[in-house]
Design an enzyme around this catalytic site. Sequence first.
Site, PDB file in Angstrom:
ATOM      1  N   HIS A 150       0.825  -1.206   0.000  1.00  0.00           N
ATOM      2  CA  HIS A 150       0.000   0.000   0.000  1.00  0.00           C
ATOM      3  C   HIS A 150       0.862   1.261   0.000  1.00  0.00           C
ATOM      4  O   HIS A 150       2.032   1.252   0.405  1.00  0.00           O
ATOM      5  CB  HIS A 150      -0.948   0.011   1.201  1.00  0.00           C
ATOM      6  CG  HIS A 150      -0.253   0.101   2.524  1.00  0.00           C
ATOM      7  ND1 HIS A 150       0.294   1.273   3.011  1.00  0.00           N
ATOM      8  CD2 HIS A 150      -0.003  -0.838   3.462  1.00  0.00           C
ATOM      9  CE1 HIS A 150       0.830   1.060   4.195  1.00  0.00           C
ATOM     10  NE2 HIS A 150       0.676  -0.226   4.488  1.00  0.00           N
ATOM     11  N   GLU A 183      -2.164  -6.913   7.821  1.00  0.00           N
ATOM     12  CA  GLU A 183      -0.829  -6.712   8.358  1.00  0.00           C
ATOM     13  C   GLU A 183      -0.658  -7.489   9.649  1.00  0.00           C
ATOM     14  O   GLU A 183      -1.627  -7.889  10.293  1.00  0.00           O
ATOM     15  CB  GLU A 183      -0.573  -5.215   8.591  1.00  0.00           C
ATOM     16  CG  GLU A 183       0.775  -4.852   9.159  1.00  0.00           C
ATOM     17  CD  GLU A 183       1.988  -5.306   8.336  1.00  0.00           C
ATOM     18  OE1 GLU A 183       2.165  -6.528   8.142  1.00  0.00           O
ATOM     19  OE2 GLU A 183       2.787  -4.435   7.930  1.00  0.00           O
TER      20      GLU A 183
END
Length: 191
Positions: A9, A80
């Site tokens: 990202h 994550e």
Amino acid sequence: MAAFLLARHGETEWSRSGRHTGRTDIPLTADGRRRARALSKALGDRSFALVLTSPLRRAVETCEAAGLGPDALVRDGLCEWDYGDYDGLTSDQIHERRPGWSLWRDGCPNGEVAANVGTRADRVIAEVRAADGDAIAFGHGHMLRVLAARWLGLAPGDGRLLALGTGSLSELGYEHGTPVVVRWNLIPGPT
């Protein structure tokens, strides 16, 4: 054999300041959105049999800005690393509390250890290897580093050897049937 691309990202306020950003769901910065759009140009006309994204906003925004949002399947396994009590802290702040701490060796209290993240990565890899063509995953720095280590047959903690910048594009594949890193940590130019 197909290629597997990894897209980290774009920048967030926390990634810019070095804060561990696990499950806290924060958006991209303006620069993060710009870098995410640059991924679209880097991908060109490439098509994918499988597009995966973490459910966290920063990964979904990156996937959408790269032009692949409509095709994306959300996978919790791409979240994550769960930093537990260390979410939102910098490494320096953590070292003040726990000198000598290493995410890769010690994990996080009330969060995950490398083996947990490795188990999630293995599930993603199995799905990618079952796909009929190239695949891409939009995710997060530490998770994608573990994913690459597992692709290579290494221990999850060996992801520590693979630095990965925000808004980067990497490619995993095969050479003579052996899983390899084809390209790593490429930062596409501005759009």
